[in-house]
Write a protein that holds these residues in place. Structure first.
Motif, PDB file in Angstrom:
ATOM      1  N   UNK A 190      -5.179  11.701  10.962  1.00  0.00           N
ATOM      2  CA  UNK A 190      -3.796  11.326  10.687  1.00  0.00           C
ATOM      3  C   UNK A 190      -3.022  11.198  11.988  1.00  0.00           C
ATOM      4  N   UNK A 191      -3.227  12.142  12.896  1.00  0.00           N
ATOM      5  CA  UNK A 191      -2.458  12.168  14.142  1.00  0.00           C
ATOM      6  C   UNK A 191      -2.787  10.972  15.037  1.00  0.00           C
ATOM      7  N   UNK A 216       4.576   1.213  10.371  1.00  0.00           N
ATOM      8  CA  UNK A 216       5.219   2.310  11.083  1.00  0.00           C
ATOM      9  C   UNK A 216       6.222   1.777  12.085  1.00  0.00           C
ATOM     10  N   UNK A 217       7.327   2.466  12.217  1.00  0.00           N
ATOM     11  CA  UNK A 217       8.356   2.076  13.182  1.00  0.00           C
ATOM     12  C   UNK A 217       8.080   2.755  14.515  1.00  0.00           C
ATOM     13  N   UNK A 218       7.008   2.317  15.168  1.00  0.00           N
ATOM     14  CA  UNK A 218       6.656   2.870  16.483  1.00  0.00           C
ATOM     15  C   UNK A 218       6.975   1.863  17.571  1.00  0.00           C
ATOM     16  N   UNK A 233       6.501  13.219  14.281  1.00  0.00           N
ATOM     17  CA  UNK A 233       6.328  14.235  13.242  1.00  0.00           C
ATOM     18  C   UNK A 233       6.542  13.628  11.857  1.00  0.00           C
ATOM     19  N   UNK A 234       7.594  12.829  11.727  1.00  0.00           N
ATOM     20  CA  UNK A 234       7.889  12.209  10.435  1.00  0.00           C
ATOM     21  C   UNK A 234       6.782  11.245  10.024  1.00  0.00           C
ATOM     22  N   UNK A 235       6.245  10.507  10.994  1.00  0.00           N
ATOM     23  CA  UNK A 235       5.165   9.559  10.681  1.00  0.00           C
ATOM     24  C   UNK A 235       3.918  10.289  10.210  1.00  0.00           C
ATOM     25  N   UNK A 238       4.426  11.547   6.653  1.00  0.00           N
ATOM     26  CA  UNK A 238       4.351  10.446   5.684  1.00  0.00           C
ATOM     27  C   UNK A 238       2.900  10.030   5.441  1.00  0.00           C
ATOM     28  N   UNK A 239       2.141   9.913   6.518  1.00  0.00           N
ATOM     29  CA  UNK A 239       0.747   9.499   6.400  1.00  0.00           C
ATOM     30  C   UNK A 239      -0.084  10.589   5.723  1.00  0.00           C
ATOM     31  N   UNK A 240       0.186  11.851   6.052  1.00  0.00           N
ATOM     32  CA  UNK A 240      -0.545  12.961   5.436  1.00  0.00           C
ATOM     33  C   UNK A 240      -0.348  12.984   3.924  1.00  0.00           C
TER      34      UNK A 240
END
Length: 254
Positions: A190-191, A216-218, A233-235, A238-240
């Motif tokens: 995930x990370x 994703x807003x990266x 952290x929020x991403x 959400x993915x987890x």
């Protein structure tokens, strides 16, 4: 990919009606539980195995005998798969040699590819003289030497220590930005997916299907500061959640 299914000779249904659109220049991670068909999907895209049903459609008129666009696809495997009897230069030269290009004519392209992964000073070294991370850099250089439009990466950093893995993540992001190549990256992490990708495709357990398709807003710089940011952290959260739901899904997509 349009409604791609894959049944192996032993009767295992690995993929079922998997559909996926890939946009030029994206960095997509395929994320899902072990055995969900991530690597199978990647190998079908690469032409290393055929789909049982469904189609792979390419935006190119130059399609070779394997159904792939000419010279447009590079592949990085889970292991470096280097030839131990060849130097670093010889290993990176392999796809150009197979294309009928002489070593003298290919040398500049080989050295450029090695420079892009920081190994220009190791051209004459042998794989046994390299660390695990350096071997994977050679594998990436070999995939990039043909200047592909699509780079497929099948869990290339899973066996590496965390420090080496983070460094190679940064290197891949730099190469992606510099070259404009489209990347499809298979991972269990995930990370890693949240750090690398601008889009994550979460797959449900076998038979593999797209369970969630998450942009994703990266847009900012992804570096050491990003790894400790609220956005990261929020991403990952959400993915987890999506991965948890995919593992426990009984069927269907959303």
């Amino acid at each position: 990919m349009r409604n791609v299914s894959k049944v192996f000779s032993n009767g295992t249904l690995a993929l079922k009606d998997m559909s996926l659109d890939v946009v030029r220049g994206e960095f997509i991670s395929l994320l899902g539980p072990s055995g969900c068909g991530k690597s199978t999907a990647l190998r079908i895209i690469a032409g290393l195995g055929g789909a049982s049903t469904g189609t792979i459609d390419w935006p190119s008129s130059k399609i070779n005998s394997r159904g792939l666009p000419e010279g447009d696809v590079g592949f990085v495997f889970q292991e470096p798969t280097l030839m131990p009897w060849q130097t670093v230069l010889g290993n990176v030269y392999l796809p150009l040699r197979l294309a009928g290009i002489s070593k003298s004519a290919a040398r500049e392209r080989i050295m450029d590819a090695l420079a892009s992964v920081g190994l220009e000073d190791f051209a004459d070294a042998y794989p046994r003289e390299l660390s695990g991370g350096m071997k994977m850099r050679v594998s990436i250089a070999r995939a990039l030497v043909t200047k592909p439009k699509l780079l497929l990466m099948d869990e290339p950093f899973a066996a590496l220590d965390e420090i080496t893995r983070q460094k190679l993540n940064d290197d891949v992001l730099r190469l992606w930005k510099q070259s404009g190549v489209t990347v499809i990256f298979v991972t269990h992490s995930v990370f890693e997916s949240a750090y690398l990708s601008n889009r994550i495709v979460v797959m449900k357990a076998r038979p593999g299907q797209v369970f969630a398709d998450m942009p994703l807003e990266n847009s900012g710089e992804r570096d050491a500061d990003f790894r400790t940011s609220e956005a990261y952290r929020a991403a990952t959260e959400k993915v987890s959640r999506a991965l948890h739901d995919a593992i426990h899904a009984g069927g269907g997509t959303h």
